[in-house]
Design an enzyme around this catalytic site. Structure first.
Site, PDB file in Angstrom:
ATOM      1  N   GLU A 129       0.851  -1.201   0.000  1.00  0.00           N
ATOM      2  CA  GLU A 129       0.000   0.000   0.000  1.00  0.00           C
ATOM      3  C   GLU A 129       0.880   1.242   0.000  1.00  0.00           C
ATOM      4  OE1 GLU A 129      -2.210  -0.144   3.660  1.00  0.00           O
ATOM      5  OE2 GLU A 129      -2.728  -2.247   3.319  1.00  0.00           O
ATOM      6  N   LYS A 131       2.363   4.610   1.339  1.00  0.00           N
ATOM      7  CA  LYS A 131       2.500   5.146   2.696  1.00  0.00           C
ATOM      8  C   LYS A 131       2.271   6.650   2.595  1.00  0.00           C
ATOM      9  CE  LYS A 131       5.909   5.112   6.480  1.00  0.00           C
ATOM     10  NZ  LYS A 131       5.454   6.329   7.019  1.00  0.00           N
ATOM     11  N   ASP A 133       1.820  10.421   3.501  1.00  0.00           N
ATOM     12  CA  ASP A 133       2.476  11.264   4.487  1.00  0.00           C
ATOM     13  C   ASP A 133       1.458  12.219   5.085  1.00  0.00           C
ATOM     14  OD1 ASP A 133       4.566  12.019   5.979  1.00  0.00           O
ATOM     15  OD2 ASP A 133       5.615  13.123   4.404  1.00  0.00           O
ATOM     16  N   TYR A 245      -6.754   1.912   6.575  1.00  0.00           N
ATOM     17  CA  TYR A 245      -6.031   0.711   6.157  1.00  0.00           C
ATOM     18  C   TYR A 245      -5.951  -0.383   7.212  1.00  0.00           C
ATOM     19  CZ  TYR A 245      -2.448   3.433   8.519  1.00  0.00           C
ATOM     20  OH  TYR A 245      -1.767   4.198   9.419  1.00  0.00           O
ATOM     21  N   LYS A 335      10.889   3.018   2.615  1.00  0.00           N
ATOM     22  CA  LYS A 335      10.847   4.486   2.625  1.00  0.00           C
ATOM     23  C   LYS A 335      11.603   5.047   1.432  1.00  0.00           C
ATOM     24  CE  LYS A 335      10.587   6.677   6.632  1.00  0.00           C
ATOM     25  NZ  LYS A 335       9.767   7.699   7.238  1.00  0.00           N
ATOM     26  N   CYS A 429      25.779  44.675 -11.391  1.00  0.00           N
ATOM     27  CA  CYS A 429      26.041  43.311 -11.848  1.00  0.00           C
ATOM     28  C   CYS A 429      27.459  42.888 -11.462  1.00  0.00           C
ATOM     29  CB  CYS A 429      25.873  43.236 -13.361  1.00  0.00           C
ATOM     30  SG  CYS A 429      26.352  41.630 -14.016  1.00  0.00           S
ATOM     31  N   CYS A 432      29.588  42.479 -14.937  1.00  0.00           N
ATOM     32  CA  CYS A 432      29.941  43.566 -15.867  1.00  0.00           C
ATOM     33  C   CYS A 432      29.738  44.950 -15.256  1.00  0.00           C
ATOM     34  CB  CYS A 432      29.150  43.422 -17.165  1.00  0.00           C
ATOM     35  SG  CYS A 432      27.380  43.681 -16.939  1.00  0.00           S
ATOM     36  N   CYS A 447      20.172  42.662 -15.067  1.00  0.00           N
ATOM     37  CA  CYS A 447      21.338  43.290 -15.666  1.00  0.00           C
ATOM     38  C   CYS A 447      20.969  43.436 -17.130  1.00  0.00           C
ATOM     39  CB  CYS A 447      22.575  42.403 -15.513  1.00  0.00           C
ATOM     40  SG  CYS A 447      23.905  42.915 -16.615  1.00  0.00           S
ATOM     41  N   CYS A 452      26.319  40.634 -21.407  1.00  0.00           N
ATOM     42  CA  CYS A 452      26.953  40.390 -20.102  1.00  0.00           C
ATOM     43  C   CYS A 452      27.548  38.983 -20.054  1.00  0.00           C
ATOM     44  CB  CYS A 452      25.908  40.542 -18.994  1.00  0.00           C
ATOM     45  SG  CYS A 452      26.529  40.025 -17.381  1.00  0.00           S
TER      46      CYS A 452
END
Ligand code: IVH
Length: 693
Positions: A129, A131, A133, A245, A335, A429, A432, A447, A452
């Site tokens: 089945e 799992k 969370d 379950y 898991k 920047c 540059c 920029c 650049c």
């Protein structure tokens, strides 16, 4: 029982209330558990309204399991303690197939030694089945009526959250006696998992943010937080769902199921929501293969799973095996690697994106997330950093899911020492020295220097990417390596690479070099639309690129039109004024001309028959934006829309007529459409515009 929305009329109010309840319960089950309603929402609402009216007139007829009582009860002061009838056990973990095999070996050996009377064949059948969370819940039914619901707590004493659980529409308030041969257990305790579907979680978090409230870190916390509300009216508004379950305790005339498989079947009959992903196997290897089939599907699931559970099907055998600590021997969790972790934020470095956007990147203490080690992650933009109050030196939560780039989700505020430093946006920047600017309505800093040097690697990564030229074997690392070695400065340079160049690089042997050259060569045959996507013209996504390619047929055709007849651009379906402007600006740039000449000289010059594409139809004048996965590839849907006269654009604006939403839609487009009050359609709704039903 009558299955329609209307009821024949018993006149006695008590009888009528009972009948109404029975019908509403059946429709709830069909709607919430089976996902297969047989009456309209309006008919359903009418039944509930009638029951409410009847109960208002005759309060003595109200029963605790009445569907009107899902949200009721006052705000609690705290939660009472509940003693569980049996220990609510946990599960041992396996992290790969070998761990699962070792578990099975262990229980066989244990049984051989300690349970000489147990037929070992009984350990060879399994149920797998998902799992989920979420949060464990323990549900007690007395004579078929939901009497109490509790959290797991420490496994022997939990908290009473009955009023909150009642608000979960999937939870049966009364067992479906008629499906259990007319008898219900006098006492039944069921175990399940309450959870929040990922899409609902995201929507809820968005709403919380908009209301200035704190969003939840993940769907599991959201489920737990929602169930621990003192006011059930708050829980009722949260999109909680349930899977059941296990039978923890059972007292009844008819014996309880003796296998896990029968248990799931019995629970389903009794009215509980049960995962339809559960399967039974006669061999461990088949069960393992099924477990592993979930790994690549994990991102597509509507809910978070942190693994799968393998259970012995034979519950008597499982019980005989007993448990070690809190873990029953008869089941094990396979898991999956967690997809979030916490680590230290050491520094923030700035990268320049393909369009000149400034992207702050986190330098992290290396940490395992989802099975890989991460030491860099995106911080999205500086507004996001400020909004989440992320500071240098913070412990931060890092997340990744599937193909998504790892990102910093937020700080662990409770772990602060006071030494953390604020993170300030740069003013120029770092590559540059051009002063950074912010475009109206956007959060990113830019920029604006199109040449650049900070952009080169991103531009190349984009060019070789899957939605563009799709050059296999050219990942981020190799692009960086090629730039560093001075072999590549722009995308055209890729087509001038020679094998000797590559062989001089670290980790490049004959075969790898040849494969890369072959892949680059093959990309010359990509269609024009992909090349246009790859060139990274601002605002030109897949839809606009295809429209431009179809209209102009070649790079030269496009450049010529964009420079000399820019008005032609706007006449194209799928190209609005913003895109048209951007294409014109791009076409006139000296550096664009040079790049295109260089590409053409290398043989990159896809040509296709140009065809004006404007159809008349029921969608003429309508503009669509598509988000999420539809039943067909997006291009096919876009073509269908175009064939009926409509046009498809890449982003939502006030000119959008409809947002078409598929599975896993993008949150930005949805939010924007809602803000602008743009009608949202699903695929059926889209089709209905052309063929009204
Ligand atoms: S069986 C003795 N089945 O996973 C039975 N647990 O680490 C033990 N969980 O907190 C649990 N989905 O709430 C089982 N299909 C499933 C499950 C499941 C989620 C949770 C459970 C528990 C944790 C065990």
């Amino acid at each position: 029982m009558a299955q329609q929305g209307t009821l024949p009329l018993p006149l006695d109010p008590a009888e009528r209330a009972a009948k109404l309840r029975e019908h509403i319960r059946e429709h709830d089950y069909r709607y919430y558990v089976l996902d297969d309603p047989i009456i309209s929402d309006a008919e359903y609402d009418a039944l509930v309204a009638e029951l409410r009216a009847l109960e208002a007139e005759h309060p003595e007829l109200i029963t605790p399991d009445s569907p009107t009582q899902r949200v009721s009860g006052a705000v609690a002061e705290g939660f009472a303690k509940v003693q569980h009838p049996q220990p609510i056990l946990s599960l041992g973990n396996a992290s790969d197939a070998d761990d699962v095999r070792a578990w099975h070996e262990r229980i066989r050996a244990y049984a051989e030694k300690n349970l000489p009377d147990l037929d070992l064949e009984r350990l060879e059948r399994f149920v797998v089945e998902p799992k989920i969370d979420g949060l464990t819940v323990v549900l007690t039914y007395e004579s078929g009526v939901f009497a109490r619901g509790a959290t797991r707590g420490d496994g022997s004493v939990g908290e009473d959250i009955t009023a909150n659980l009642r608000t979960i529409r999937q939870l049966p308030l009364t067992l479906r006696r008629e499906m259990l041969n007319g008898t219900v257990p006098t006492r039944l305790v069921v175990r399940g998992e309450a959870y929040m579907p990922v899409a609902d979680f995201e929507r809820m978090n968005q709403a919380l943010r908009e209301a200035g409230e704190r969003p939840f870190a993940n769907p599991r916390n959201a489920a737990a937080g929602s169930l621990r509300q003192l006011d059930p009216a708050v829980t009722a508004k949260r999109p909680l769902r349930l899977f059941c379950y296990a039978i923890v305790d059972y007292d009844g005339d008819v014996p309880a199921p003796t296998t896990q498989w029968e248990t799931l079947h019995w629970l389903r009959q009794a009215g509980f929501p049960v995962s339809d992903l559960a399967q039974r196997f006669e061999a461990l290897e088949a069960a393992i293969a099924y477990c592993e089939s979930f790994i690549p599907r994990r991102d597509e699931m509507p809910f978070e799973i942190d693994g799968v559970v393998i259970k012995l099907d034979d519950l008597e055998a499982a019980a005989a095996l007993g448990y070690v600590g809190k873990d029953p021997r008869g089941a094990i969790a396979y898991k999956f690697p967690p997809r979030e972790a916490t680590t230290r934020l050491r520094a923030v470095v700035v990268r320049i994106g393909r369009t000149g956007n400034v992207v702050p990147n986190a330098v992290l203490d290396p940490v395992q997330v989802g099975g890989i080690t991460i030491s860099n992650a995106t911080l999205h933009n500086f507004d996001d950093i400020a909004r989440k109050d992320i500071r240098l030196g913070d412990r931060v939560i890092v997340k990744r899911a599937g193909d998504v780039i790892p990102y910093v989700a937020g700080p662990v505020v409770s772990a602060r020492t006071g030494e953390e430093q604020p993170i300030l946006p740069p003013t120029e920047c770092p590559y540059c020295a051009t002063p950074l600017t912010r475009r109206e309505g956007e959060v990113a800093l830019y920029c604006l220097n199109p040449d650049c040097p900070g952009r080169a690697d991103r531009a190349i990564e984009h060019f070789v990417g899957r939605s563009a030229m799709n050059i296999e074997g050219l990942g981020e690392k190799i692009v960086a390596q090629l730039i560093e070695a001075g072999l590549v400065n722009d995308v055209a340079d890729l087509y001038y690479l020679k094998k000797e160049d590559l062989l001089g690089l670290e980790r490049f042997a004959e075969k790898k070099a040849q494969n890369l050259l072959n892949a680059i060569e093959a990309s010359k045959r990509q269609p024009l639309a992909r090349l246009l996507v790859g060139l990274g013209i601002r605002h030109v996504g897949e839809v606009a690129a295809r429209a431009l390619a179809e209209r102009f047929g070649s790079l030269d055709g496009l450049i010529e039109a964009a420079t000399n007849h820019p008005e032609q651009l706007q006449d194209i379906e799928g190209v609005g004024p913003v895109i048209a402007d951007s294409v014109r600006e791009w076409a006139c740039r000296e550096s664009t001309r040079a790049l295109i000449e260089k590409l053409k000289r290398a043989g990159v010059n896809p040509v296709q028959a140009a065809r004006p594409l404007i159809s008349e139809g029921p969608l003429t004048g309508k503009t669509f934006v598509i988000t999420g996965t539809l039943s067909q590839p997006r291009e096919a849907v876009a073509e269908w829309i175009a064939a009926h006269g409509g046009k498809v654009t890449d982003s939502v604006s006030k000119n959008t007529s409809y947002l078409v939403v598929g599975d896993s839609p993008g949150a930005n487009k949805l939010t924007k459409a809602r803000q602008l009050n743009i009608p949202i359609l699903d695929e059926a709704g889209l089709r209905a515009l052309v063929e009204p039903t």
